[in-house]
Scaffold this motif. Sequence first.
Motif, short mmCIF file in Angstrom:
data_model
loop_
_atom_site.label_atom_id
_atom_site.label_comp_id
_atom_site.label_asym_id
_atom_site.label_seq_id
_atom_site.Cartn_x
_atom_site.Cartn_y
_atom_site.Cartn_z
N ALA A 277 72.78 -4.53 13.10
CA ALA A 277 73.08 -3.10 12.92
C ALA A 277 74.29 -2.69 13.76
N PHE A 278 74.35 -3.20 14.99
CA PHE A 278 75.49 -2.91 15.86
C PHE A 278 76.78 -3.47 15.27
N TYR A 279 76.70 -4.70 14.77
CA TYR A 279 77.86 -5.36 14.17
C TYR A 279 78.33 -4.60 12.93
N ASP A 280 77.38 -4.24 12.06
CA ASP A 280 77.73 -3.52 10.82
C ASP A 280 78.34 -2.16 11.12
N ALA A 281 77.83 -1.49 12.15
CA ALA A 281 78.37 -0.18 12.52
C ALA A 281 79.82 -0.30 12.96
N LEU A 282 80.13 -1.34 13.72
CA LEU A 282 81.51 -1.54 14.17
C LEU A 282 82.43 -1.84 13.00
N VAL A 283 81.97 -2.69 12.06
CA VAL A 283 82.79 -3.03 10.89
C VAL A 283 83.02 -1.79 10.03
N SER A 284 81.98 -0.95 9.89
CA SER A 284 82.13 0.27 9.07
C SER A 284 83.10 1.27 9.69
N ARG A 285 83.31 1.15 11.01
CA ARG A 285 84.27 2.04 11.69
C ARG A 285 85.68 1.48 11.68
N GLY A 286 85.88 0.36 10.95
CA GLY A 286 87.23 -0.17 10.80
C GLY A 286 87.56 -1.36 11.68
N LYS A 287 86.58 -1.86 12.46
CA LYS A 287 86.85 -3.04 13.28
C LYS A 287 86.91 -4.28 12.40
N LYS A 288 87.74 -5.24 12.78
CA LYS A 288 87.74 -6.51 12.08
C LYS A 288 86.47 -7.26 12.43
N LYS A 289 86.10 -8.20 11.56
CA LYS A 289 84.85 -8.92 11.78
C LYS A 289 84.86 -9.69 13.10
N ILE A 290 85.99 -10.30 13.44
CA ILE A 290 86.05 -11.05 14.69
C ILE A 290 85.95 -10.11 15.90
N GLN A 291 86.48 -8.89 15.77
CA GLN A 291 86.36 -7.91 16.86
C GLN A 291 84.90 -7.50 17.04
N ALA A 292 84.22 -7.26 15.92
CA ALA A 292 82.81 -6.87 16.00
C ALA A 292 81.96 -8.01 16.55
N LEU A 293 82.30 -9.24 16.17
CA LEU A 293 81.55 -10.39 16.66
C LEU A 293 81.72 -10.55 18.17
N CYS A 294 82.95 -10.37 18.67
CA CYS A 294 83.19 -10.47 20.11
C CYS A 294 82.47 -9.36 20.86
N ALA A 295 82.44 -8.15 20.29
CA ALA A 295 81.72 -7.04 20.93
C ALA A 295 80.23 -7.36 21.03
#
Length: 295
Positions: A277-295
């Motif tokens: 859910a945290f990862y999907d929320a970051l991606v939906s806000r425009g983050k790249k997948k690798i950025q969301a994964l690192c977060a």
Amino acid sequence: FVGVDIAAKTFDLVNRKGGKASKVESFSQSPQGHAKAITRLHNLKPTLITMEATGIYYFDLAVAVVQAGLPVAVINPKSFHHFAKLKLAGSKTDGVDAALLAEYGERIEPSLWTPPDEVRLALRAIGRQINRLTGTRPRGKNRLHALQAKNSTRSLLVEDEQEGIAYLDRRIERLSQAALALIAECETLSRYLTHMCAAKGVGKATALIVLAELCVLPSSLKAPQVSRFAGLDVRLTQSGSSVNRPARLSKAGNAYLRAALYMPAMSAVQHDPRVKAFYDALVSRGKKKIQALCA
């Protein structure tokens, strides 16, 4: 204030007093050289001895100096690099670096260094060896795959590569058992290992490597400080209206931790509902997948 510049076979010592640096004194990287340097340092009675965390070469000297009852600060090499640039140091020699380290200690006043206990140091050494061997194994498997893909490959070569991979597996298993035995000696480390393995995506192999790196840190560090230690903090580059680069991980920290955490993060994103859910929320806000994964 004393600065010590570390090299593989020698180290240089400079004493700074009244704003002036002394001549450079050189000592060998050996127990005898350490003893001579400690005698010299006792005569100087320094307020602070500053050295960089240079690979593995600083450690034995730093431990010996602390055991001699002298005040030591072990600083991040990147921090010292920026200090040298700030001072506009045009030349880079061992003597110049030692004098700058002494001035760094006087002006910045870094905190004193406390060496970890022997069990934690041994655990870190074993964890790093496991990490190195684990990184070597995929290369062997890739070579095996390439050999098996060709009809002309002799069976001897395939068998030899398979034996090499099996030998690596046995080494990793032996070291893992040794690490677990060390952890079992300490109730605190045993508790940490149990808690880490409870997280989805974190297996015992990952937990061993991560714990081996984190166990030598001061227990007073906060989460953002540990993140910076791992090089997982975000670096922004923004200035005025013309410079606005994308944010990136600093990667100015412990590469062993970053390597160990990557695959568990991939697994947690798939199998832990909260992490997903945290990862999907970051991606939906425009983050790249690798950025969301690192977060």
